[in-house]
Design a protein around this motif. Sequence first.
Motif, PDB file in Angstrom:
ATOM      1  N   ALA A  63       6.749   3.677   2.079  1.00  0.00           N
ATOM      2  CA  ALA A  63       7.210   2.988   3.286  1.00  0.00           C
ATOM      3  C   ALA A  63       6.028   2.748   4.222  1.00  0.00           C
ATOM      4  CB  ALA A  63       8.270   3.826   3.994  1.00  0.00           C
ATOM      5  N   LEU A  64       6.235   1.870   5.181  1.00  0.00           N
ATOM      6  CA  LEU A  64       5.232   1.621   6.220  1.00  0.00           C
ATOM      7  C   LEU A  64       5.601   2.398   7.471  1.00  0.00           C
ATOM      8  CD1 LEU A  64       4.708  -2.227   5.816  1.00  0.00           C
ATOM      9  CD2 LEU A  64       3.289  -0.377   4.919  1.00  0.00           C
ATOM     10  N   PRO A  65       4.653   2.861   8.283  1.00  0.00           N
ATOM     11  CA  PRO A  65       3.228   2.837   7.980  1.00  0.00           C
ATOM     12  C   PRO A  65       2.905   3.731   6.784  1.00  0.00           C
ATOM     13  CG  PRO A  65       3.649   4.187   9.914  1.00  0.00           C
ATOM     14  CD  PRO A  65       4.940   3.527   9.563  1.00  0.00           C
ATOM     15  N   TYR A  66       1.961   3.282   5.966  1.00  0.00           N
ATOM     16  CA  TYR A  66       1.585   3.982   4.748  1.00  0.00           C
ATOM     17  C   TYR A  66       0.214   4.603   4.942  1.00  0.00           C
ATOM     18  CZ  TYR A  66       0.084   4.601  -0.122  1.00  0.00           C
ATOM     19  OH  TYR A  66      -0.391   5.122  -1.302  1.00  0.00           O
ATOM     20  N   ARG A  67       0.129   5.889   4.722  1.00  0.00           N
ATOM     21  CA  ARG A  67      -1.126   6.612   4.902  1.00  0.00           C
ATOM     22  C   ARG A  67      -2.015   6.475   3.668  1.00  0.00           C
ATOM     23  NH1 ARG A  67      -2.186  11.101   8.113  1.00  0.00           N
ATOM     24  NH2 ARG A  67      -0.999   9.797   9.550  1.00  0.00           N
ATOM     25  N   LEU A  68      -3.180   5.868   3.853  1.00  0.00           N
ATOM     26  CA  LEU A  68      -4.156   5.740   2.775  1.00  0.00           C
ATOM     27  C   LEU A  68      -5.192   6.833   2.958  1.00  0.00           C
ATOM     28  CD1 LEU A  68      -5.347   4.136   0.347  1.00  0.00           C
ATOM     29  CD2 LEU A  68      -6.631   2.780   2.015  1.00  0.00           C
ATOM     30  N   ASP A  85      10.229  -4.859 -11.886  1.00  0.00           N
ATOM     31  CA  ASP A  85      11.406  -4.887 -11.007  1.00  0.00           C
ATOM     32  C   ASP A  85      11.195  -5.768  -9.785  1.00  0.00           C
ATOM     33  OD1 ASP A  85      12.899  -2.827 -12.528  1.00  0.00           O
ATOM     34  OD2 ASP A  85      11.240  -1.559 -11.892  1.00  0.00           O
ATOM     35  N   ASN A  86      10.131  -6.556  -9.793  1.00  0.00           N
ATOM     36  CA  ASN A  86       9.834  -7.448  -8.669  1.00  0.00           C
ATOM     37  C   ASN A  86       9.681  -6.706  -7.350  1.00  0.00           C
ATOM     38  OD1 ASN A  86       9.350 -10.031  -9.600  1.00  0.00           O
ATOM     39  ND2 ASN A  86      11.527 -10.489  -9.854  1.00  0.00           N
ATOM     40  N   VAL A  87       9.278  -5.444  -7.418  1.00  0.00           N
ATOM     41  CA  VAL A  87       9.027  -4.699  -6.182  1.00  0.00           C
ATOM     42  C   VAL A  87       7.573  -4.938  -5.758  1.00  0.00           C
ATOM     43  CG1 VAL A  87       8.952  -2.421  -5.121  1.00  0.00           C
ATOM     44  CG2 VAL A  87      10.731  -2.960  -6.802  1.00  0.00           C
ATOM     45  N   PRO A  88       7.363  -5.402  -4.518  1.00  0.00           N
ATOM     46  CA  PRO A  88       5.990  -5.632  -4.046  1.00  0.00           C
ATOM     47  C   PRO A  88       5.175  -4.332  -4.058  1.00  0.00           C
ATOM     48  CG  PRO A  88       7.599  -6.567  -2.527  1.00  0.00           C
ATOM     49  CD  PRO A  88       8.369  -5.729  -3.505  1.00  0.00           C
ATOM     50  N   MET A  89       3.890  -4.481  -4.287  1.00  0.00           N
ATOM     51  CA  MET A  89       2.966  -3.345  -4.251  1.00  0.00           C
ATOM     52  C   MET A  89       2.058  -3.460  -3.036  1.00  0.00           C
ATOM     53  SD  MET A  89       1.326  -3.498  -8.135  1.00  0.00           S
ATOM     54  CE  MET A  89       1.420  -5.291  -8.399  1.00  0.00           C
ATOM     55  N   ILE A  90       1.804  -2.320  -2.413  1.00  0.00           N
ATOM     56  CA  ILE A  90       0.686  -2.231  -1.471  1.00  0.00           C
ATOM     57  C   ILE A  90      -0.574  -2.076  -2.315  1.00  0.00           C
ATOM     58  CG2 ILE A  90      -0.387  -0.897   0.378  1.00  0.00           C
ATOM     59  CD1 ILE A  90       2.455   0.196   1.021  1.00  0.00           C
ATOM     60  N   LEU A 108      -0.411  -7.123   0.242  1.00  0.00           N
ATOM     61  CA  LEU A 108       0.946  -6.918  -0.253  1.00  0.00           C
ATOM     62  C   LEU A 108       1.231  -7.977  -1.311  1.00  0.00           C
ATOM     63  CD1 LEU A 108       3.549  -5.250   0.023  1.00  0.00           C
ATOM     64  CD2 LEU A 108       4.380  -6.994   1.618  1.00  0.00           C
ATOM     65  N   SER A 109       1.572  -7.512  -2.521  1.00  0.00           N
ATOM     66  CA  SER A 109       1.878  -8.475  -3.587  1.00  0.00           C
ATOM     67  C   SER A 109       3.251  -9.089  -3.358  1.00  0.00           C
ATOM     68  CB  SER A 109       1.822  -7.785  -4.957  1.00  0.00           C
ATOM     69  OG  SER A 109       2.928  -6.930  -5.131  1.00  0.00           O
ATOM     70  N   GLN A 110       3.460 -10.242  -3.958  1.00  0.00           N
ATOM     71  CA  GLN A 110       4.751 -10.915  -3.903  1.00  0.00           C
ATOM     72  C   GLN A 110       5.419 -10.785  -5.271  1.00  0.00           C
ATOM     73  OE1 GLN A 110       5.775 -12.221  -0.924  1.00  0.00           O
ATOM     74  NE2 GLN A 110       3.879 -11.254  -0.274  1.00  0.00           N
ATOM     75  N   PRO A 111       6.757 -10.932  -5.325  1.00  0.00           N
ATOM     76  CA  PRO A 111       7.417 -10.958  -6.631  1.00  0.00           C
ATOM     77  C   PRO A 111       6.775 -12.016  -7.531  1.00  0.00           C
ATOM     78  CG  PRO A 111       9.064 -10.783  -4.907  1.00  0.00           C
ATOM     79  CD  PRO A 111       7.735 -10.996  -4.217  1.00  0.00           C
ATOM     80  N   GLY A 112       6.530 -11.665  -8.773  1.00  0.00           N
ATOM     81  CA  GLY A 112       5.897 -12.587  -9.713  1.00  0.00           C
ATOM     82  C   GLY A 112       4.393 -12.416  -9.818  1.00  0.00           C
ATOM     83  N   GLN A 113       3.819 -11.641  -8.915  1.00  0.00           N
ATOM     84  CA  GLN A 113       2.373 -11.395  -8.969  1.00  0.00           C
ATOM     85  C   GLN A 113       2.073 -10.060  -9.640  1.00  0.00           C
ATOM     86  OE1 GLN A 113       1.198 -11.641  -4.791  1.00  0.00           O
ATOM     87  NE2 GLN A 113       0.181 -13.597  -5.194  1.00  0.00           N
ATOM     88  N   SER A 114       1.187 -10.100 -10.614  1.00  0.00           N
ATOM     89  CA  SER A 114       0.620  -8.891 -11.195  1.00  0.00           C
ATOM     90  C   SER A 114      -0.849  -8.843 -10.812  1.00  0.00           C
ATOM     91  CB  SER A 114       0.741  -8.917 -12.722  1.00  0.00           C
ATOM     92  OG  SER A 114       2.076  -9.092 -13.137  1.00  0.00           O
ATOM     93  N   LEU A 129       6.507  -0.878  -2.438  1.00  0.00           N
ATOM     94  CA  LEU A 129       6.963  -0.831  -1.040  1.00  0.00           C
ATOM     95  C   LEU A 129       8.469  -1.058  -0.941  1.00  0.00           C
ATOM     96  CD1 LEU A 129       6.339  -0.583   1.953  1.00  0.00           C
ATOM     97  CD2 LEU A 129       5.888  -3.043   1.999  1.00  0.00           C
ATOM     98  N   GLY A 130       9.167  -0.077  -0.414  1.00  0.00           N
ATOM     99  CA  GLY A 130      10.565  -0.251  -0.051  1.00  0.00           C
ATOM    100  C   GLY A 130      11.577   0.100  -1.119  1.00  0.00           C
TER     101      GLY A 130
END
Lengths: 161, 161
Positions: A63-68, A85-90, A108-114, A129-130
């Motif tokens: 979740a955001l805020p995300y601690r790096l 699963d089309n879940v965006p990645m940070i 932040l990636s979008q669905p369909g992006q690898s 994310l989420g």
Amino acid sequence: MTTLTLRPLTAEAFAPYGDVIECSGAPDKIINQGMCGRHHDLALVDSGPGRTGISLFDAKARALPYRLDLMERHPLGSQAFIPLDNVPMIVSVAPDADGKPGTPEVFLSQPGQSINIHRNVWHGVLAPLGAPGRYVVVDHISDLPNLEEHWLEDPYDILDQ
Amino acid sequence: MTTLTLRPLTAEAFAPYGDVIECSGAPDKIINQGMCGRHHDLALVDSGPGRTGISLFDAKARALPYRLDLMERHPLGSQAFIPLDNVPMIVSVAPDADGKPGTPEVFLSQPGQSINIHRNVWHGVLAPLGAPGRYVVVDHISDLPNLEEHWLEDPYDILDQ
């Protein structure tokens, strides 16, 4: 605490770190009697002294805020993440600065992006994310040590766009 | 017209032809401070005399009954199909019979299942069922000829389970 702001993932912005694997523009070739477009050879797969394998990562939601606070790199090969699963990645990446991560860039990636992270590029761990997400991973397989971790002295908080 | 009936895709049934890449059972390793399970090294990637690349196929929808009239094989490498849109694939494969496809077996993949077809195994073209689908493909890249096609003298009609 220093903050970083997520940007949309684009091939251009990610180019210093790796490849974005996505359908952009017309396909390179039409195959299967017109039923399929092939977008050809979109990533530099580099398994160094090992072989290339396919694994599956099943990751919990972030979740955001995300601690790096941790970055890692793989000296022996590239690593591709393909979302099932089309879940965006940070996607957190950083240039090298004398053997440590420099200032990160976060996407932040979008669905369909690898993505395919190039060999020895500093990056954060897989962070859906989420929602939880499963990702097919294409990377170096061997018994050699292939993980270098660096805990950040000054972690970052990643915020929404 | 001879008919073939779709069967659910399972790793066991598909083993003579390739690998099913899926989360089955417990992960082999827990990584990222407990946040991710790694199901390790699930497919035999074999790019023969070429290198391994990552491409993206954008394929039109097929429907049942599905006419199987063409099979193909790739003498120089394996080929993995990873669904981005959770669209099931009709997976047609056949043993070799004196340089031609023998009697095919036909499977329907489930959401979350990817496949890796082994080098030189006869298979049908990518066939998303009921909706268009995008698939990340991991296969041999080179300038060498790597496609052998065989049009079936007696095509098959593939029917529902």
